[in-house]
Design a protein around this motif. Structure first.
Motif, PDB file in Angstrom:
ATOM      1  N   MET A   1       4.005  -1.799   3.739  1.00  0.00           N
ATOM      2  CA  MET A   1       3.025  -2.454   4.581  1.00  0.00           C
ATOM      3  C   MET A   1       3.504  -3.873   4.897  1.00  0.00           C
ATOM      4  N   ASP A   2       3.235  -4.287   6.105  1.00  0.00           N
ATOM      5  CA  ASP A   2       3.549  -5.665   6.427  1.00  0.00           C
ATOM      6  C   ASP A   2       2.280  -6.513   6.267  1.00  0.00           C
ATOM      7  N   MET A   3       2.435  -7.811   6.378  1.00  0.00           N
ATOM      8  CA  MET A   3       1.333  -8.720   6.088  1.00  0.00           C
ATOM      9  C   MET A   3       0.143  -8.531   7.034  1.00  0.00           C
ATOM     10  N   GLU A   4       0.390  -8.196   8.277  1.00  0.00           N
ATOM     11  CA  GLU A   4      -0.717  -7.988   9.215  1.00  0.00           C
ATOM     12  C   GLU A   4      -1.580  -6.805   8.781  1.00  0.00           C
ATOM     13  N   GLU A   5      -0.936  -5.740   8.343  1.00  0.00           N
ATOM     14  CA  GLU A   5      -1.675  -4.563   7.874  1.00  0.00           C
ATOM     15  C   GLU A   5      -2.450  -4.892   6.609  1.00  0.00           C
ATOM     16  N   ILE A   6      -1.848  -5.667   5.728  1.00  0.00           N
ATOM     17  CA  ILE A   6      -2.506  -6.024   4.467  1.00  0.00           C
ATOM     18  C   ILE A   6      -3.717  -6.910   4.745  1.00  0.00           C
ATOM     19  N   ARG A   7      -3.563  -7.881   5.638  1.00  0.00           N
ATOM     20  CA  ARG A   7      -4.677  -8.773   5.950  1.00  0.00           C
ATOM     21  C   ARG A   7      -5.815  -8.037   6.652  1.00  0.00           C
ATOM     22  N   ALA A   8      -5.525  -6.914   7.277  1.00  0.00           N
ATOM     23  CA  ALA A   8      -6.559  -6.144   7.975  1.00  0.00           C
ATOM     24  C   ALA A   8      -7.434  -5.352   7.008  1.00  0.00           C
ATOM     25  N   LEU A   9      -7.004  -5.195   5.765  1.00  0.00           N
ATOM     26  CA  LEU A   9      -7.774  -4.441   4.779  1.00  0.00           C
ATOM     27  C   LEU A   9      -8.972  -5.251   4.306  1.00  0.00           C
ATOM     28  N   ASN A  10     -10.048  -4.540   3.939  1.00  0.00           N
ATOM     29  CA  ASN A  10     -11.174  -5.260   3.346  1.00  0.00           C
ATOM     30  C   ASN A  10     -10.885  -5.472   1.857  1.00  0.00           C
ATOM     31  N   ASP A  11     -11.758  -6.188   1.175  1.00  0.00           N
ATOM     32  CA  ASP A  11     -11.502  -6.578  -0.212  1.00  0.00           C
ATOM     33  C   ASP A  11     -11.355  -5.379  -1.149  1.00  0.00           C
ATOM     34  N   ASP A  12     -12.200  -4.369  -0.973  1.00  0.00           N
ATOM     35  CA  ASP A  12     -12.130  -3.185  -1.834  1.00  0.00           C
ATOM     36  C   ASP A  12     -10.825  -2.423  -1.618  1.00  0.00           C
ATOM     37  N   GLN A  13     -10.444  -2.265  -0.361  1.00  0.00           N
ATOM     38  CA  GLN A  13      -9.187  -1.569  -0.058  1.00  0.00           C
ATOM     39  C   GLN A  13      -8.003  -2.355  -0.595  1.00  0.00           C
ATOM     40  N   LEU A  14      -8.089  -3.673  -0.521  1.00  0.00           N
ATOM     41  CA  LEU A  14      -7.010  -4.526  -1.010  1.00  0.00           C
ATOM     42  C   LEU A  14      -6.837  -4.367  -2.520  1.00  0.00           C
ATOM     43  N   GLN A  15      -7.945  -4.344  -3.247  1.00  0.00           N
ATOM     44  CA  GLN A  15      -7.882  -4.151  -4.694  1.00  0.00           C
ATOM     45  C   GLN A  15      -7.292  -2.782  -5.039  1.00  0.00           C
ATOM     46  N   GLU A  16      -7.707  -1.775  -4.299  1.00  0.00           N
ATOM     47  CA  GLU A  16      -7.202  -0.426  -4.539  1.00  0.00           C
ATOM     48  C   GLU A  16      -5.702  -0.348  -4.275  1.00  0.00           C
ATOM     49  N   GLU A  17      -5.258  -0.963  -3.185  1.00  0.00           N
ATOM     50  CA  GLU A  17      -3.823  -0.967  -2.872  1.00  0.00           C
ATOM     51  C   GLU A  17      -3.026  -1.739  -3.917  1.00  0.00           C
ATOM     52  N   LEU A  18      -3.603  -2.826  -4.440  1.00  0.00           N
ATOM     53  CA  LEU A  18      -2.932  -3.593  -5.488  1.00  0.00           C
ATOM     54  C   LEU A  18      -2.764  -2.739  -6.745  1.00  0.00           C
ATOM     55  N   GLU A  19      -3.796  -2.012  -7.123  1.00  0.00           N
ATOM     56  CA  GLU A  19      -3.708  -1.131  -8.283  1.00  0.00           C
ATOM     57  C   GLU A  19      -2.647  -0.054  -8.063  1.00  0.00           C
ATOM     58  N   ASN A  20      -2.613   0.521  -6.870  1.00  0.00           N
ATOM     59  CA  ASN A  20      -1.606   1.531  -6.563  1.00  0.00           C
ATOM     60  C   ASN A  20      -0.198   0.940  -6.612  1.00  0.00           C
ATOM     61  N   ALA A  21      -0.043  -0.276  -6.125  1.00  0.00           N
ATOM     62  CA  ALA A  21       1.272  -0.925  -6.136  1.00  0.00           C
ATOM     63  C   ALA A  21       1.715  -1.211  -7.568  1.00  0.00           C
ATOM     64  N   HIS A  22       0.780  -1.627  -8.422  1.00  0.00           N
ATOM     65  CA  HIS A  22       1.109  -1.849  -9.835  1.00  0.00           C
ATOM     66  C   HIS A  22       1.531  -0.535 -10.504  1.00  0.00           C
ATOM     67  N   ARG A  23       0.803   0.518 -10.195  1.00  0.00           N
ATOM     68  CA  ARG A  23       1.113   1.827 -10.770  1.00  0.00           C
ATOM     69  C   ARG A  23       2.500   2.294 -10.314  1.00  0.00           C
ATOM     70  N   GLU A  24       2.793   2.099  -9.038  1.00  0.00           N
ATOM     71  CA  GLU A  24       4.105   2.482  -8.512  1.00  0.00           C
ATOM     72  C   GLU A  24       5.215   1.661  -9.168  1.00  0.00           C
ATOM     73  N   LEU A  25       4.984   0.372  -9.342  1.00  0.00           N
ATOM     74  CA  LEU A  25       5.977  -0.480  -9.985  1.00  0.00           C
ATOM     75  C   LEU A  25       6.235  -0.029 -11.418  1.00  0.00           C
ATOM     76  N   PHE A  26       5.173   0.298 -12.139  1.00  0.00           N
ATOM     77  CA  PHE A  26       5.336   0.794 -13.504  1.00  0.00           C
ATOM     78  C   PHE A  26       6.186   2.058 -13.528  1.00  0.00           C
TER      79      PHE A  26
END
Length: 71
Positions: free
Chosen positions: A1-26
């Protein structure tokens, strides 16, 4: 995702994507340690994604604080 797509997300979606990114990194780190990861540059890409999500979250926190402080 690029920054424009990330900024377009609402707060709940942003938190969910952050959790998914952490899981993927692990998972990528785990695969790298067990020598199952062919492309090790994926770990760096995943780290940058986590940083992007955290940056947008922090920007929103600072905006909310600035608006709250002026009111």
């Amino acid at each position: 995702m690029d920054m424009e797509e990330i900024r377009a997300l609402n707060d709940d979606q942003l938190q969910e994507e952050l959790e998914n990114a952490h899981r993927e990194l692990f998972n990528l780190r785990f695969r790298a340690v067990t020598r199952q990861l062919a492309n090790t540059s994926e770990v760096g890409k995943a780290r940058k994604n986590v940083a992007r999500f955290k940056t947008v979250i922090r920007e929103r926190q600072l905006e909310a604080f600035a608006v709250e402080g002026t009111a």
